[in-house]
Design a protein around this motif. Structure first.
Motif, mmCIF file in Angstrom:
data_model
loop_
_atom_site.group_PDB
_atom_site.id
_atom_site.type_symbol
_atom_site.label_atom_id
_atom_site.label_comp_id
_atom_site.label_asym_id
_atom_site.label_seq_id
_atom_site.Cartn_x
_atom_site.Cartn_y
_atom_site.Cartn_z
ATOM 1 N N GLU A 444 -6.211 -7.796 7.229
ATOM 2 C CA GLU A 444 -7.673 -7.740 7.322
ATOM 3 C C GLU A 444 -8.169 -6.301 7.407
ATOM 4 O OE1 GLU A 444 -9.511 -10.280 6.671
ATOM 5 O OE2 GLU A 444 -7.626 -11.387 6.446
ATOM 6 N N PHE A 445 -7.378 -5.414 8.011
ATOM 7 C CA PHE A 445 -7.713 -3.988 8.023
ATOM 8 C C PHE A 445 -7.753 -3.445 6.595
ATOM 9 C CE2 PHE A 445 -6.148 0.465 8.218
ATOM 10 C CZ PHE A 445 -7.151 1.032 8.992
ATOM 11 N N GLN A 446 -6.758 -3.788 5.779
ATOM 12 C CA GLN A 446 -6.745 -3.384 4.377
ATOM 13 C C GLN A 446 -7.968 -3.920 3.646
ATOM 14 O OE1 GLN A 446 -2.936 -5.146 3.332
ATOM 15 N NE2 GLN A 446 -1.983 -3.129 3.138
ATOM 16 N N ARG A 447 -8.252 -5.188 3.861
ATOM 17 C CA ARG A 447 -9.371 -5.824 3.160
ATOM 18 C C ARG A 447 -10.702 -5.146 3.480
ATOM 19 N NH1 ARG A 447 -7.615 -12.238 3.678
ATOM 20 N NH2 ARG A 447 -6.876 -12.454 1.512
ATOM 21 N N GLY A 555 -10.398 6.547 -3.995
ATOM 22 C CA GLY A 555 -9.848 5.574 -3.053
ATOM 23 C C GLY A 555 -10.277 4.151 -3.354
ATOM 24 N N VAL A 556 -9.616 3.285 -2.641
ATOM 25 C CA VAL A 556 -8.807 3.587 -1.469
ATOM 26 C C VAL A 556 -7.350 3.238 -1.756
ATOM 27 C CG1 VAL A 556 -9.243 1.337 -0.425
ATOM 28 C CG2 VAL A 556 -8.641 3.216 1.051
ATOM 29 N N GLU A 557 -6.416 4.051 -1.249
ATOM 30 C CA GLU A 557 -4.991 3.765 -1.372
ATOM 31 C C GLU A 557 -4.596 2.974 -0.133
ATOM 32 O OE1 GLU A 557 -1.096 4.182 -3.212
ATOM 33 O OE2 GLU A 557 -2.936 5.153 -3.931
ATOM 34 N N SER A 558 -4.494 1.655 -0.293
ATOM 35 C CA SER A 558 -4.280 0.773 0.855
ATOM 36 C C SER A 558 -3.012 -0.069 0.736
ATOM 37 C CB SER A 558 -5.474 -0.169 1.024
ATOM 38 O OG SER A 558 -5.741 -0.838 -0.197
ATOM 39 N N SER A 561 2.598 -0.187 1.594
ATOM 40 C CA SER A 561 3.726 -1.035 1.983
ATOM 41 C C SER A 561 3.170 -2.278 2.649
ATOM 42 C CB SER A 561 4.694 -0.303 2.922
ATOM 43 O OG SER A 561 4.074 -0.005 4.156
ATOM 44 N N SER A 562 4.042 -3.207 2.955
ATOM 45 C CA SER A 562 3.603 -4.469 3.540
ATOM 46 C C SER A 562 3.039 -4.259 4.943
ATOM 47 C CB SER A 562 4.767 -5.452 3.593
ATOM 48 O OG SER A 562 4.345 -6.688 4.144
ATOM 49 N N PRO A 563 1.941 -4.945 5.277
ATOM 50 C CA PRO A 563 1.399 -4.848 6.638
ATOM 51 C C PRO A 563 2.093 -5.774 7.629
ATOM 52 C CG PRO A 563 -0.023 -6.218 5.296
ATOM 53 C CD PRO A 563 1.077 -5.725 4.376
ATOM 54 N N VAL A 564 3.081 -6.547 7.144
ATOM 55 C CA VAL A 564 3.816 -7.444 8.038
ATOM 56 C C VAL A 564 5.309 -7.370 7.748
ATOM 57 C CG1 VAL A 564 1.898 -9.083 8.214
ATOM 58 C CG2 VAL A 564 3.656 -9.436 6.489
#
Length: 612
Positions: A444-447, A555-558, A561-564
């Motif tokens: 959700e932070f990425q989103r 941007g944005v470069e999000s 890598s995997s967030p989990v």
């Protein structure tokens, strides 16, 4: 086998083909070993790097392995009295040997097999399995055809197994057409794009094949050999920074897929897994949805929108880091996961001549590829800032995969002849930054960041000059020269034209996808913007002109890598769902094409060790 390190050749501005290079190196090796060429039985280039510390003088540094005939290698090495010459064991990767090692890890146990058989029987009695799929009960299903999934499938198929690969996106040829259409029109296909489809996200990237993963078992070199066997250039076997390029990589993944099929495996495209079927704590199958009608040669021909079940007791979860809907499905299934740190930031572009001038001492060095770089820094607040996925002569690409959100990535072709160098400059973040303790708070932070980027550019890539970005942030930075770069950059070779490049010329974006100039500094939170500027100022002390006002920030470069991380045990199985094998980058066990491919090979070894 004799290994010779530090064979030095001064760069003469010429390109030497493989035959010329082997001839030059063979002569130097013979001179070093004090032998005749007729004594050489096998000769292999192991590594090549460039030493540009004494610019503009540039040297090529080689490592070679030599096998001799008609003489004792230990005696030869002893006589030459050279610390750069040694005898090594000639041992390559062996799938069968690794399988035996995995068997020892697993141990002798029939409990799991019996439990799986019982679970499957219970599920059949409930009438939930299509009887036509009963024949698949002992097959391996691999979810995802990125590097991890493809290499897992390839190793299994080449060793007598018949894996089934399910990929939500299209095959590489159709995928290329869909992605290029998106870049031209902005019309996004949410199942086939830069993130999803045959080859994974790496298919539309620089195709870098270097990795920091230790390779004591030889998987890395074997992966490189497989790439070469399937169409990559031979030099990736020895270049210190090997890369394929997106144009070559597309052919390679197609060839790997065709070999999997030729060995009896199956590859189904446009087939999104929507559920992992379990009984108790064991996998008993997968449910997938057919997204569209497909060709009959290498894909399924199910009706669009139809759901199918494949019964199996081994599922390799080789999803990419952008499979957010799959993460939520796994959360609902209570598969053990945890949030993990990653990094976010921006793409930064400079004229490639500026980078060449800094790294080589020449704007357009004859006989050399566009210069790369690697930069790292630590801010006063303790955040890491570093370059990531650096693309010499590359393009910034719109890498979005969800409606109303925008993410960027870097890509280059095999020649790396684009006008700009670009790299992600990213800042480390961890669960403390995500605003929630939920396991998927990083998603959700990425989103949130991607939604800001989309709205800022109205669907186009937002771009801002670094000078304007820095002025808007208005932060006092302390540039220092203590952070290390991959090569030194001293004032002796940085002539005034570097600054002219950086400040006198306004850089123009080199992008795939439409772009618009906008306030990029409004995307990230203030503390991350501050860290970005502090890092850029430090990098300007290492590469002169790097922090110039004319540098481009987009941007944005999000999706770094995997967030989990989907937690797994020593046998590569989920810690709470037996028969489920989290694998590769999306599962949190890799960070690029090579490490994902190597992890896919490792999982294949464990599956083969279970004698399914």
């Amino acid at each position: 086998m004799i290994r010779i390190n530090q064979i030095k050749i001064q760069h003469d501005g010429k390109y030497h083909d493989s035959n010329e290079l082997r001839s030059i190196l063979t002569k130097k090796a013979c001179k070093s070993l004090r032998i005749n060429e007729k004594n050489i039985e096998k000769f292999e280039i192991i590594r090549h790097s460039i030493d540009a510390r004494k610019k503009p003088d540039i040297f090529h540094i080689y490592m070679v392995d030599v096998a001799l005939k008609g003489c004792d290698e230990n005696v030869v090495v002893k006589k030459c009295r050279d610390k750069n010459v040694s005898v090594i064991a000639d041992k390559g990767y062996s799938f069968s040997e690794q399988v035996e090692i995995r068997r020892k890890v697993i141990g002798e146990s029939f409990t799991e097999a019996e439990a799986l058989e019982n679970a499957t029987h219970v599920y059949e009695q409930n009438g939930n399995v299509n009887k036509d799929n009963n024949k698949n009960s002992n097959k391996v299903v691999i979810v995802g055809a990125g590097p991890a999934g493809l290499f897992c499938g390839y190793m299994l198929a080449m060793n007598g197994y018949k894996p089934i690969l399910l990929e939500r996106g299209a095959d590489v040829d159709e995928r290329t057409r869909i992605v290029e259409h998106f870049w031209k029109t902005g019309e996004l296909n949410t199942s086939t794009n830069v993130q999803f489809g045959e080859g994974g996200a790496g298919t539309f990237s620089d195709g870098k094949l270097n990795t920091m993963v230790k390779d004591k078992d030889g998987r890395g070199r074997e992966a490189l050999r497989i790439f070469v066997e399937n169409g990559a250039n031979e030099d990736i076997l020895y270049e210190a920074k090997p890369h394929i390029g997106t144009d070559i990589l597309r052919n390679v993944v197609r060839n790997i897929r065709e070999k999997i099929i030729a060995c009896g495996g199956e590859v189904h495209f446009n087939s999104q897994v929507v559920d992992i079927l379990t009984s108790g704590d064991h996998v008993i199958g997968v449910k997938y949805m057919s997204l569209c009608q497909n060709d009959e040669d290498h894909t399924n021909t199910d009706n669009p929108g139809s759901e199918q079940i494949i019964k199996c007791n081994k599922v390799v979860l080789a999803i990419g880091h952008s499979a957010r809907d799959t993460f939520y499905m796994l959360k609902d299934k209570k598969v053990n996961m945890e949030p993990k740190p990653f990094a976010v930031g921006f793409r930064v572009e400079h004229p490639q001549e500026l980078i060449n001038l800094s790294q080589y001492g020449q704007e357009k060095p004859d006989g050399l590829m566009a210069a790369p770089y690697k930069l790292t820094a630590t801010t006063d607040a303790g955040r890491g800032v570093y370059s990531f996925c650096m693309c010499p002569g590359g393009y910034v690409v719109n890498a979005s995969s969800e409606e109303g959100m925008l993410a960027v990535n870097g890509m280059s072709y095999s020649r790396r002849d684009g006008k700009n160098a670009n790299s992600a400059i990213i800042i480390t973040v961890d669960p403390r930054d995500f605003g929630s303790e939920d396991v998927l708070s990083g998603v959700e932070f990425q989103r949130r960041l991607e939604k800001k980027a989309y709205e800022l550019g109205k669907g186009k890539i937002p771009v801002e000059f670094y000078g304007d970005f820095k002025k808007a942030i208005d932060v006092e930075t302390k540039a220092c020269g203590t952070d290390k770069a991959e090569s030194d950059c001293n004032d002796a070779h940085v002539i005034p034209q570097v600054i002219a490049f950086a400040d006198g010329k306004k850089n123009t974006p080199n992008m795939c996808g439409e772009y618009v100039f906008a306030d990029v500094h409004t995307i990230l939170p203030t503390d991350l913007n501050t860290a970005f500027v502090e890092g850029m100022e430090k990098f300007g002390r290492i590469i002169k002109g790097y922090n110039s006002d004319g540098a481009l920030v987009s941007g944005v470069e999000s999706r770094t890598s995997s967030p989990v991380r989907i937690n797994r045990d020593d046998t590569c199985q989920s810690v709470n769902v037996r028969g489920l094998y989290p694998c590769g980058e999306g599962a949190g066990y890799a960070g690029g094409i090579m490490s994902a491919a190597m992890d896919g090979m490792k999982v294949a070894e464990f599956i083969a060790a279970q004698n399914i």
